[in-house]
Design a protein around this motif. Structure first.
Motif, short mmCIF file in Angstrom:
data_model
loop_
_atom_site.label_atom_id
_atom_site.label_comp_id
_atom_site.label_asym_id
_atom_site.label_seq_id
_atom_site.Cartn_x
_atom_site.Cartn_y
_atom_site.Cartn_z
N ILE A 135 18.70 -14.23 -22.42
CA ILE A 135 19.03 -13.39 -21.27
C ILE A 135 17.92 -12.35 -21.12
N THR A 176 17.35 -10.70 -17.88
CA THR A 176 17.53 -9.90 -16.67
C THR A 176 17.57 -8.42 -17.03
N GLY A 194 20.94 -7.12 -18.05
CA GLY A 194 21.69 -8.05 -18.87
C GLY A 194 22.06 -7.47 -20.22
N GLU A 241 24.39 -11.57 -17.64
CA GLU A 241 23.13 -11.24 -16.96
C GLU A 241 23.18 -9.92 -16.20
N ASP A 242 24.38 -9.39 -15.98
CA ASP A 242 24.50 -8.13 -15.24
C ASP A 242 25.76 -7.41 -15.70
N GLU A 262 27.65 -16.88 -17.35
CA GLU A 262 27.12 -15.54 -17.64
C GLU A 262 26.34 -14.94 -16.49
N ARG A 263 26.09 -15.72 -15.45
CA ARG A 263 25.46 -15.15 -14.25
C ARG A 263 26.46 -14.34 -13.44
#
Length: 359
Positions: free
Chosen positions: A37, A39, A42, A63-64, A92-93
């Protein structure tokens, strides 16, 4: 389901003899890369947290951090959903996912073994789950957490969702167990029919002698029953081999020693399943103050969809929905993670956020 897992794992764990350790390492390396990960907002952290007087393993990935937070309540008992990370990477997005190895399971079991797990009871696991929830709320600054329970974890999940609308934004059950005070026998009857049809006289005699009353079973009988249920159904047997065992074998988080510990943990935790054989979901209550969802494999022979639908029909909740995951037996969300994610985004996400999910 321990018996089936141990039996099928023997093949996977024997692969070094066939000279396939190198292939395993390549796959584990590729999976580790897939799981990264990177991002800006993340999170990917894991480690031990003091829960219920012992150190328990908690993993948080997404991820966020602004996404809804999921707390998974694992099955088994004594299993760990961390083996499925590669299959559920797309989740996980859209969600920050907390996976907790409860006492008696996987990494938590590995540290101190049987002597360090403390009290092994459903009540203790329930209190641990509440404590983990509070930890997650504080760590991620989340007002509420989305509760997603699978298989044996749904026994705890229903109780948590029913009793703590202050902590949870919604309940999602998959591979939903229905015990009905020991009255639910449809999986047992279906197993008997399969054994009769295939002429497996020895297994049929053993299952007949056990009777459908699980309150009289030993741990060994429960293990034998679960093994027969999953190995006599072609789709379930294929799922055990291609989804469960393959995920365990190629998990970048598990060494060869870790695989053996994983199985030992399930053996250690198996008596918990017998503690649950008299639970009556209707007697405990069918009113929920949070959105309520059940997503069940349409061909699940271990926790059939029909009893789950009967409970769902009797549930009162502000929002509720029931859906079948097509072409799936047990482990439905992990066999078809894309179908499960679509259900989460189209049904659950709007119910807890008030707005549709973005791609």
């Amino acid at each position: 389901m321990l018996g089936a897992i141990v039996t099928l794992s023997a093949t996977a764990l024997a692969t070094p003899i066939a000279g396939l350790l190198g292939h395993r390492q390549l796959k584990r390396t590729a999976n580790a890369k897939h799981l990264r990960i990177t991002t800006p907002n993340g999170i990917d952290e894991s480690g031990f947290v003091r829960i219920g007087g012992i150190d328990q393993w908690v993993s948080i990935r997404g991820e966020d951090r602004r996404n809804p937070v999921i707390l998974e309540i694992l099955g088994g008992p004594g299993a760990s959903n961390l083996i499925f990370l590669s299959r559920t990477r797309a989740w996980e997005r859209h969600f920050t996912i907390v996976r907790w190895d409860m006492r008696g399971a996987a990494n938590t079991f590995a540290v101190t073994g049987p002597t360090g797990q403390g009290e092994m009871s459903l009540d203790q696991l329930y209190h641990d789950a509440v404590e983990v929830t509070e930890h997650v709320r504080t760590r991620l600054d989340a007002a509420k957490v989305l509760l997603v329970a699978n298989s044996f974890g749904t026994v705890l999940g229903l109780r948590l969702a029913r009793n703590h609308p202050d902590l949870y934004s919604a309940y999602v059950g998959t591979d939903q167990n229905i015990i009905a005070g020991g009255r639910e026998h449809s999986a047992y009857r279906s197993l008997m029919a399969r054994l009769q049809k295939t002429g497996k006289k020895t297994a049929l005699a053993a299952v007949t002698a056990m009777s459908a009353d699980k309150s009289t079973w030993s741990v060994e009988q429960l293990s034998k029953y679960n093994k027969l249920v999953l190995t006599t159904d072609p789709l379930s047997y294929d799922t055990m081999k291609t989804v469960v065992i393959r995920s365990l074998w190629f998990s970048p988080l598990h060494t060869l020693r870790g695989l053996r510990t994983y199985l030992k943990a399930m053996t250690f935790s198996e008596p918990l399943a017998l503690e649950a054989v008299a639970i009556d979901e209707w007697a405990e209550g069918t009113t929920f103050d949070i959105p309520f969802f059940i997503f069940q494999g349409d061909k699940d022979v271990l926790t059939p969809p029909q009893p789950a639908k009967r409970l769902f029909d009797d549930v009162t909740a502000p929002v509720k929905d029931f859906a079948l995951i097509r072409g799936a037996s047990h482990f439905a969300s992990f066999r078809h993670p894309d179908q499960f994610l679509t259900l989460m985004l189209t049904k659950v996400h709007p119910a807890i956020t008030g707005k549709p999910a973005t791609n």
